[in-house]
Scaffold this motif. Structure first.
Motif, short mmCIF file in Angstrom:
data_model
loop_
_atom_site.label_atom_id
_atom_site.label_comp_id
_atom_site.label_asym_id
_atom_site.label_seq_id
_atom_site.Cartn_x
_atom_site.Cartn_y
_atom_site.Cartn_z
N TRP A 189 0.84 -1.21 0.00
CA TRP A 189 0.00 0.00 0.00
C TRP A 189 0.87 1.26 0.00
CZ3 TRP A 189 -4.74 0.78 -1.36
CH2 TRP A 189 -5.42 1.93 -0.98
N THR A 190 1.95 1.24 0.79
CA THR A 190 2.88 2.38 0.83
C THR A 190 3.58 2.55 -0.51
OG1 THR A 190 3.28 1.99 3.19
CG2 THR A 190 4.88 3.35 2.01
N ILE A 196 1.98 6.59 -7.03
CA ILE A 196 0.97 7.58 -7.43
C ILE A 196 1.54 8.99 -7.28
CG2 ILE A 196 -1.28 8.58 -6.88
CD1 ILE A 196 -1.43 5.92 -8.34
N TRP A 197 2.28 9.23 -6.19
CA TRP A 197 2.86 10.54 -5.94
C TRP A 197 3.85 10.91 -7.05
CZ3 TRP A 197 1.65 14.49 -3.04
CH2 TRP A 197 2.59 15.49 -2.78
N HIS A 198 4.60 9.94 -7.54
CA HIS A 198 5.57 10.20 -8.60
C HIS A 198 4.90 10.38 -9.96
CE1 HIS A 198 8.56 8.86 -5.66
NE2 HIS A 198 9.48 9.35 -6.46
#
Length: 333
Positions: A189-190, A196-198
């Protein structure tokens, strides 16, 4: 309906055949290829000779660059392709289809999310702009869309990296899809949210550079519909402006937009070559660019035929969808 589909399938096969011939001849006539580069990288000038190079090229089926030699090479490639074998990539040392499908997922995810955002922004904005023709909103949208359409991808991506990653530090590091500082024992999950952030910046670049053309296209189609006789009749009957716009104008504006379906499918699966390269994303677009730059003939052929098939499929589905959204179109004729 059946006759129409058969005709379209036969025409599609003919088009793909023509595309494959042109592609193969162009690829074989490239000034360099991966095999030749590999030979020179493993042999010094004193060790290399034209005869040795020729034998090396012949071992990979690239020795004869005459018309008949290239035609023979095309026939070998075509027979393998029709059997479902796209060949083996020189650069990636694996089946071409395996390389494509292994790296296609992340490209599809980025392109799909960017497409949804593009549609949610461009279509309402184009309709709203047309309904306020020559107003402040219309002029503002026109200026912004023209700016977005004018930016080269690599230039705008570099600006985004400089602003959000370097100056503000929000998305640092900007390259890749995973942080180097991410613990090895991090949960799935992390890792997912880190990826997604990248991917926010690449998707932002794709959306901003894509909404301009679709917004202008929607605006033009909406203006044509607004000037139609049946719209004036609907207003004369006393329908509210919101009903006129969303019940009549919106539905009929969608008919020309179906043509964009032809470009959506190859765009989803083919990857964003420049964007992926700038942001260091290991998608199919950046993989294909690296193969093209180094002259990996089997992969170039396989990738471009993959895109050609998706394009033909998109055009075919667009033709079918015309009959769904526009009852005036008869597929049987």
């Amino acid at each position: 309906m059946f006759k129409y589909i058969v005709k379209r399938i036969l025409l599609s096969i003919l088009i793909l055949f023509g595309v494959s011939i042109i592609l193969y001849f162009l690829v074989r006539l490239m000034p360099v290829n991966y095999v030749e580069n590999m030979y020179y990288s493993t042999h010094s000038q004193t060790e290399s000779s034209e005869a040795d190079l020729q034998r090396f090229l012949e071992a990979y089926g690239l020795g004869d660059n005459s018309f008949m030699g290239i035609l023979g090479g095309y026939w070998n490639w075509l027979t393998s392709f029709l059997q479902g074998d796209m060949g083996t990539s020189f650069k990636y040392a694996d089946k071409v289809e395996n390389v494509i499908f292994r790296n296609m997922g992340i490209s599809f995810g980025i392109s799909f999310v960017a497409l949804i955002l593009q549609l949610l922004i461009s279509i309402p904005l184009g309709i709203k702009s047309a309904c306020n023709q020559y107003g402040k909103l219309d002029y503002t949208v026109t200026v912004l869309t023209m700016i977005s359409m004018s930016f080269p991808t690599f230039f705008f991506a570099s600006l985004v990296i400089r602003l959000f990653a370097v100056d503000l530090g929000w998305f640092d590091p900007a390259l890749g899809i995973q942080s180097a500082t991410l613990p090895k024992d991090a949960s799935s999950w992390t890792r997912f949210w880190d990826m997604i952030w990248h991917l926010i910046m690449p998707m932002f670049v794709l959306v901003i550079l894509s909404i301009g053309s679709l917004t202008r296209y929607t605006r033009t189609n909406t203006l044509e519909v607004l000037n139609a006789d049946y719209i004036r009749t609907a207003r004369a009957k006393g329908l509210s402006e919101s009903k006129v716009i969303y019940k009549h104008v919106f539905r009929n504006t969608m008919i020309p937009l179906v043509t964009t379906l032809a470009g959506i499918i190859p765009g989803l699966f083919g990857g964003a070559m420049i964007t992926e390269t700038v942001f260091g994303i290991p998608g199919i677009g950046s993989i294909a660019y690296a193969a093209l730059r180094e002259g990996d003939i089997p992969f170039i052929m396989g990738y471009n035929m993959f895109i050609a098939i998706l394009t033909i499929l998109g055009i075919f589905l667009a033709d079918i969808m015309y009959a769904v959204v526009d009852p005036r179109v008869k597929l049987g004729k």
